[in-house]
Design a protein around this motif. Sequence first.
Motif, PDB file in Angstrom:
ATOM      1  N   UNK A  18      -7.862   7.903   2.684  1.00 54.19           N
ATOM      2  CA  UNK A  18      -6.309   7.875   3.212  1.00 54.19           C
ATOM      3  C   UNK A  18      -6.184   7.799   4.658  1.00 54.19           C
ATOM      4  N   UNK A  19      -5.506   6.732   5.225  1.00 60.58           N
ATOM      5  CA  UNK A  19      -5.127   6.616   6.646  1.00 60.58           C
ATOM      6  C   UNK A  19      -3.654   7.082   6.817  1.00 60.58           C
ATOM      7  N   UNK A  20      -3.654   8.055   7.598  1.00 58.91           N
ATOM      8  CA  UNK A  20      -2.297   8.909   7.994  1.00 58.91           C
ATOM      9  C   UNK A  20      -1.783   7.864   9.232  1.00 58.91           C
ATOM     10  N   UNK A 212     -11.802  -0.412  -1.907  1.00 59.47           N
ATOM     11  CA  UNK A 212     -11.601   0.835  -2.574  1.00 59.47           C
ATOM     12  C   UNK A 212     -10.202   1.594  -2.703  1.00 59.47           C
ATOM     13  N   UNK A 213     -10.070   2.491  -3.498  1.00 62.89           N
ATOM     14  CA  UNK A 213      -8.603   2.810  -3.697  1.00 62.89           C
ATOM     15  C   UNK A 213      -8.382   3.587  -2.085  1.00 62.89           C
ATOM     16  N   UNK A 214      -7.464   2.808  -1.335  1.00 60.95           N
ATOM     17  CA  UNK A 214      -6.952   3.191   0.174  1.00 60.95           C
ATOM     18  C   UNK A 214      -5.393   3.208   0.049  1.00 60.95           C
ATOM     19  N   UNK A 215      -5.206   4.529   0.627  1.00 65.27           N
ATOM     20  CA  UNK A 215      -3.611   4.955   0.579  1.00 65.27           C
ATOM     21  C   UNK A 215      -3.132   4.820   2.182  1.00 65.27           C
ATOM     22  N   UNK A 216      -2.221   4.222   2.682  1.00 65.20           N
ATOM     23  CA  UNK A 216      -1.734   4.275   4.054  1.00 65.20           C
ATOM     24  C   UNK A 216      -0.532   5.108   3.774  1.00 65.20           C
ATOM     25  N   UNK A 217      -0.432   6.536   4.216  1.00 66.52           N
ATOM     26  CA  UNK A 217       0.794   7.430   4.357  1.00 66.52           C
ATOM     27  C   UNK A 217       1.138   7.331   5.788  1.00 66.52           C
ATOM     28  N   UNK A 218       2.383   6.689   5.871  1.00 66.53           N
ATOM     29  CA  UNK A 218       3.063   6.574   7.155  1.00 66.53           C
ATOM     30  C   UNK A 218       4.228   7.465   7.411  1.00 66.53           C
TER      31      UNK A 218
END
Length: 283
Positions: A18-20, A212-218
């Motif tokens: 997860x990238x915030x 991979x399963x990558x989430x960008x939480x902006x």
Amino acid sequence: MTDKYLKILEKIQEADSIVIGASNGLSISEGYNIFVDDLSFRENFGDFREKYNFYNIIQGCFYSYPSEEEKWTFFSRMFEYFLYDKKPSMIMKNLYKLVKDKNYFVVTSNIDDHFTLSGFSKERLFEIEGNCRYLQCSDVCHDKIYFGDEILSKMAENQDNGKIPLELIPKCPKCGGKMQVHIEIDRSFLKDQSWQSSYKGYQDFINNSHNKKLVFLELGVGAKNQMIKAPFMNLVNHEKQATYITVNKGEIYIPNEIYAKSIGIDDDIEKVLRQLVKMKQSV
């Protein structure tokens, strides 16, 4: 709306990484709006408003003060404003609860240090435009920044008629020249070894998350903040298993190219995070 919350929680729980991404909207949800002449600004910086005719914190950061005493009066006051009790807000606590058990990384243009204050690892944080707790040489005579809590607190506590005592003005330990807060307000901003390491850490995290399963939480990133938004959107477009989640009250933009891989919520960040944590705890 419940379906969106469930989908977001599902994506976060399934994510490998997860990238915030966080900007001013997150600060605003905490009650710190550096761009407006609001009650909070007038209560904390009203004397600067009257004396120098600037009307928000960001203008104060870029103002050309007549003296070093006046410059440090403002920046130490700003330090106290952001970090006066050294306690995290409930918003930041909830954000940490949401991702603390995941493989996460934070990239932010906020300068208030509220991420490390809330438990986020310094090694998983890239503060693009610096941090108001640190100092650097204004002439960039050497590659080092200094933790400034002690001297900034002293300056904030010893202000008289818009000035601090001369003896409290910090001097560069190497050249004896002027110092400044380590935030990007001019070309003197020092991208020192720690800044470079944080940037590399961010790049390595992205590279290691490939395929991979990558989430960008902006969170609270406006359209003008292309330092965060543009790379996020580009990566979502190219990563097959990436998901783009954007939360920003009053401003949601999702391009057609990544629309099918995106979730947008136009609502208050505090409300959204509180609801997600509540749902997570009930699962």
